[in-house]
Design a protein around this motif. Structure first.
Motif, short mmCIF file in Angstrom:
data_model
loop_
_atom_site.label_atom_id
_atom_site.label_comp_id
_atom_site.label_asym_id
_atom_site.label_seq_id
_atom_site.Cartn_x
_atom_site.Cartn_y
_atom_site.Cartn_z
N HIS A 61 11.02 88.00 47.08
CA HIS A 61 12.11 87.25 47.74
C HIS A 61 13.49 87.65 47.20
O HIS A 61 14.45 87.72 47.96
CB HIS A 61 11.89 85.75 47.60
CG HIS A 61 10.63 85.27 48.26
ND1 HIS A 61 10.40 85.43 49.61
CD2 HIS A 61 9.54 84.64 47.76
CE1 HIS A 61 9.22 84.92 49.91
NE2 HIS A 61 8.67 84.44 48.81
N ARG A 62 13.55 87.89 45.89
CA ARG A 62 14.84 88.29 45.32
C ARG A 62 15.24 89.67 45.81
O ARG A 62 16.41 89.91 46.12
CB ARG A 62 14.78 88.25 43.79
CG ARG A 62 14.74 86.83 43.26
CD ARG A 62 15.03 86.77 41.78
NE ARG A 62 13.96 87.26 40.95
CZ ARG A 62 13.02 86.50 40.40
NH1 ARG A 62 13.04 85.19 40.60
NH2 ARG A 62 12.11 87.02 39.64
N HIS A 117 16.11 81.76 43.18
CA HIS A 117 16.11 83.23 43.23
C HIS A 117 17.54 83.78 43.15
O HIS A 117 17.79 84.77 42.46
CB HIS A 117 15.43 83.72 44.50
CG HIS A 117 13.95 83.45 44.52
ND1 HIS A 117 13.12 83.81 43.49
CD2 HIS A 117 13.17 82.86 45.46
CE1 HIS A 117 11.88 83.45 43.78
NE2 HIS A 117 11.88 82.87 44.97
N LEU A 118 18.47 83.13 43.81
CA LEU A 118 19.86 83.58 43.76
C LEU A 118 20.45 83.38 42.37
O LEU A 118 21.25 84.20 41.90
CB LEU A 118 20.69 82.86 44.82
CG LEU A 118 20.36 83.27 46.26
CD1 LEU A 118 21.03 82.32 47.25
CD2 LEU A 118 20.77 84.71 46.52
N GLN A 154 18.76 83.65 39.63
CA GLN A 154 18.21 84.75 38.83
C GLN A 154 18.99 86.05 39.07
O GLN A 154 19.29 86.78 38.13
CB GLN A 154 16.73 84.97 39.17
CG GLN A 154 15.83 83.82 38.80
CD GLN A 154 15.83 83.56 37.31
OE1 GLN A 154 15.66 84.48 36.52
NE2 GLN A 154 16.06 82.32 36.93
N LEU A 155 19.34 86.31 40.32
CA LEU A 155 20.13 87.50 40.63
C LEU A 155 21.53 87.40 40.03
O LEU A 155 22.08 88.38 39.53
CB LEU A 155 20.21 87.70 42.15
CG LEU A 155 18.92 88.12 42.85
CD1 LEU A 155 19.08 88.04 44.36
CD2 LEU A 155 18.50 89.51 42.40
N GLN A 191 10.80 90.98 42.22
CA GLN A 191 10.17 89.84 42.89
C GLN A 191 10.51 89.96 44.37
O GLN A 191 11.64 90.26 44.74
CB GLN A 191 10.72 88.55 42.29
CG GLN A 191 9.88 87.32 42.50
CD GLN A 191 10.04 86.71 43.88
OE1 GLN A 191 11.03 86.92 44.55
NE2 GLN A 191 9.03 85.96 44.30
N ALA A 210 15.00 91.01 37.64
CA ALA A 210 15.40 90.13 38.74
C ALA A 210 14.97 90.71 40.08
O ALA A 210 14.58 89.97 40.98
CB ALA A 210 16.91 89.91 38.72
#
Length: 161
Positions: free
Chosen positions: A65-66, A100-101, A103-104, A63, A60
């Motif tokens: 942005h993450r 992205h959030l 994924q986190l 990347q 996670a």
């Protein structure tokens, strides 16, 4: 055995065929190997599950942005930051930031809560510390990386900070 079983069934009791069965002895007899201990199995399973969580977390964070969003959430503290604010600060479309959030969150690195119409994200410090602990324990041989001469500060590192 069949007649004994029938007798018990006629009397209304069940026979437990595994009543005197010892798994450890049977396993050792069948395989010719030392007795298997469940604690070893559980420890191995816990290590695998922990490794799976670490892999998800590192994936996670791998990347741009993450990683940037996670850094902002760590800096924001426990009060967290709204998803829209993160999207603005990182100049990322809101839909992409939501992805992205998510994924986190799936990796266990952030938590979320609803406040009015906003979703507020916060870094999960326990998960972050667990990840750092895992990396230090398993990748540095249990020694703090900063104490290792190979990881000592160099002029190049100091200028990069």
């Amino acid at each position: 055995m069949r007649s004994a079983r029938r007798d018990h069934l006629r009397l209304g009791t069940l026979v437990d065929p595994f009543r005197n069965f010892d798994c450890k002895q049977a396993n050792a007899a069948l395989t010719g190997t030392p007795q298997f201990h469940i604690s070893i199995f559980i420890e191995s399973l816990e290590r695998k599950l922990q490794a799976d969580r670490v892999i998800r977390a590192l994936s996670a964070l791998a990347q741009e942005h993450r990683l940037a969003a996670f850094r902002l959430l760590v800096q924001a503290g426990e009060q967290g930051v709204a998803a829209g604010v993160l999207a603005e600060k990182l100049d990322v479309p809101a839909s992409s930031m939501s992805f992205h959030l998510a994924q986190l969150a799936n990796a266990g690195l952030v938590t979320q809560r609803r406040e009015s119409r906003s979703i507020i994200y916060s870094a999960d410090y326990a998960a972050m510390n667990g990840l750092m602990g895992y990396l230090t324990e398993n990748c540095c041989g249990g020694v703090s990386c900063s104490e290792d001469p190979a990881f000592a500060s160099s002029p190049e590192r100091e200028s990069a900070r």
